[in-house]
Scaffold this motif. Structure first.
Motif, PDB file in Angstrom:
ATOM      1  N   VAL A  34       0.791  -1.426   0.299  1.00  0.00           N
ATOM      2  CA  VAL A  34       0.001  -0.203  -0.121  1.00  0.00           C
ATOM      3  C   VAL A  34       0.960   1.318   0.191  1.00  0.00           C
ATOM      4  CG1 VAL A  34      -1.572   1.218   1.250  1.00  0.00           C
ATOM      5  CG2 VAL A  34      -1.718  -1.058   1.162  1.00  0.00           C
ATOM      6  N   CYS A  50       5.964   1.717   0.900  1.00  0.00           N
ATOM      7  CA  CYS A  50       4.997   0.724   1.439  1.00  0.00           C
ATOM      8  C   CYS A  50       4.445   1.251   2.846  1.00  0.00           C
ATOM      9  CB  CYS A  50       5.430  -0.549   1.298  1.00  0.00           C
ATOM     10  SG  CYS A  50       5.810  -1.116  -0.436  1.00  0.00           S
ATOM     11  N   VAL A  56      -2.324  -1.877   7.532  1.00  0.00           N
ATOM     12  CA  VAL A  56      -2.981  -1.786   6.454  1.00  0.00           C
ATOM     13  C   VAL A  56      -4.518  -2.058   6.856  1.00  0.00           C
ATOM     14  CG1 VAL A  56      -3.625  -2.826   4.264  1.00  0.00           C
ATOM     15  CG2 VAL A  56      -1.227  -2.177   4.824  1.00  0.00           C
ATOM     16  N   ASP A  60      -7.786   1.123   2.437  1.00  0.00           N
ATOM     17  CA  ASP A  60      -6.481   1.266   1.559  1.00  0.00           C
ATOM     18  C   ASP A  60      -6.795   0.619   0.133  1.00  0.00           C
ATOM     19  OD1 ASP A  60      -4.785   2.625   3.507  1.00  0.00           O
ATOM     20  OD2 ASP A  60      -4.378   0.733   4.403  1.00  0.00           O
ATOM     21  N   PHE A  61      -7.625  -0.273   0.005  1.00  0.00           N
ATOM     22  CA  PHE A  61      -7.900  -0.889  -1.481  1.00  0.00           C
ATOM     23  C   PHE A  61      -9.293  -0.700  -2.022  1.00  0.00           C
ATOM     24  CE2 PHE A  61      -5.474  -3.709   1.469  1.00  0.00           C
ATOM     25  CZ  PHE A  61      -4.345  -3.942   0.763  1.00  0.00           C
ATOM     26  N   GLU A  85      -2.708   5.001  -8.446  1.00  0.00           N
ATOM     27  CA  GLU A  85      -2.159   4.869  -7.196  1.00  0.00           C
ATOM     28  C   GLU A  85      -2.343   5.891  -6.194  1.00  0.00           C
ATOM     29  OE1 GLU A  85       0.201   4.689  -3.697  1.00  0.00           O
ATOM     30  OE2 GLU A  85       0.476   5.907  -5.321  1.00  0.00           O
ATOM     31  N   GLY A  90      -3.858   1.004  -2.569  1.00  0.00           N
ATOM     32  CA  GLY A  90      -3.531  -0.432  -2.465  1.00  0.00           C
ATOM     33  C   GLY A  90      -3.315  -0.974  -3.936  1.00  0.00           C
TER      34      GLY A  90
END
Length: 222
Positions: A34, A50, A56, A60-61, A85, A90
């Motif tokens: 991430v 990262c 996480v 984040d996704f 991004e 993510g």
């Protein structure tokens, strides 16, 4: 005999060179990376740090907003809503991204452009689009063109100049996936006539076989 002994090494080197030459975004060596801009507790990977996996979260996704129409009140009647991004951390190192494309009725245009780092696959959600791309000089600069309707899909190969034009009476909407987390975009007219500083009019006059005053006029527009 000396050359024969070296053959396996040469073969390995050639194989490695071929693999590196065909790579685009790097393949991830972990479940996820991430992206963060803060270097605290981060590891630098392909232009981003990262996030520590321990911190996480599902958000984040996640991205919300592709249901919202972009503002097409501009000179070309077109708007893009990117999910790269920067918008969806993510995606970092996963080699994919997505955009929403909105076109004004009767002439909304995504001008000729290229993506230097990604192939694009486009799906029409609403409206009617005239789309196309041009092959390279090596292939004779052939134009591949198609009219797309709701539910149709078209692919634009990496690096080739392509465009989309709304030829319908209603707004058009498309979703496009790209094979890079940051495919980049080079809009041809902007790059040639709006560079900073200007490309010499003498160069563009000869390249386009136009009067210099026409070139200078185009540069003034950008």
């Amino acid at each position: 005999m000396r050359n024969a002994k070296n053959f396996p090494l040469v073969f390995v080197l050639l194989a490695l060179a071929s693999t590196l030459a065909s790579a685009y975004d790097p393949s991830p060596l972990q479940d996820f990376c991430v992206g963060i801009n803060n270097i605290t507790d981060g590891v630098f990977v392909n232009g981003k740090f990262c996030k520590n996996p321990k911190f996480v979260k599902a958000d984040d996704f996640f991205f919300s907003g592709l249901n919202k129409a972009g503002n097409t009140s501009n000179a070309v009647g077109f708007a893009v809503t990117p999910v790269f991004e920067d918008q969806l951390p993510g995606l970092n190192t996963l080699g994919i991204s997505i955009v929403r494309l909105d076109y004004a009725p009767k002439g909304g245009l995504n001008p000729p452009h290229t993506h230097p780092r990604g192939t694009e696959v486009l799906t029409v959600l609403e409206g009617t689009l005239l789309v196309g791309f041009v092959s390279s000089d090596q292939d004779g600069n052939r134009l591949f063109i198609k009219v797309l309707y709701k539910g149709d899909v078209f692919v634009f190969p990496i690096g080739l100049i392509h465009f989309q034009l709304n030829i319908g009476d209603t707004p058009a909407v498309a979703i496009a996936g790209l094979s890079s987390q940051n495919p980049g975009v080079i809009t041809i007219a902007n790059s040639l006539f709006g560079s900073k500083p200007d490309i010499s009019p003498d160069v563009l006059t000869k390249a386009f076989m136009l009067d210099k005053k026409v070139i200078q006029y185009l540069q003034s527009k950008f």
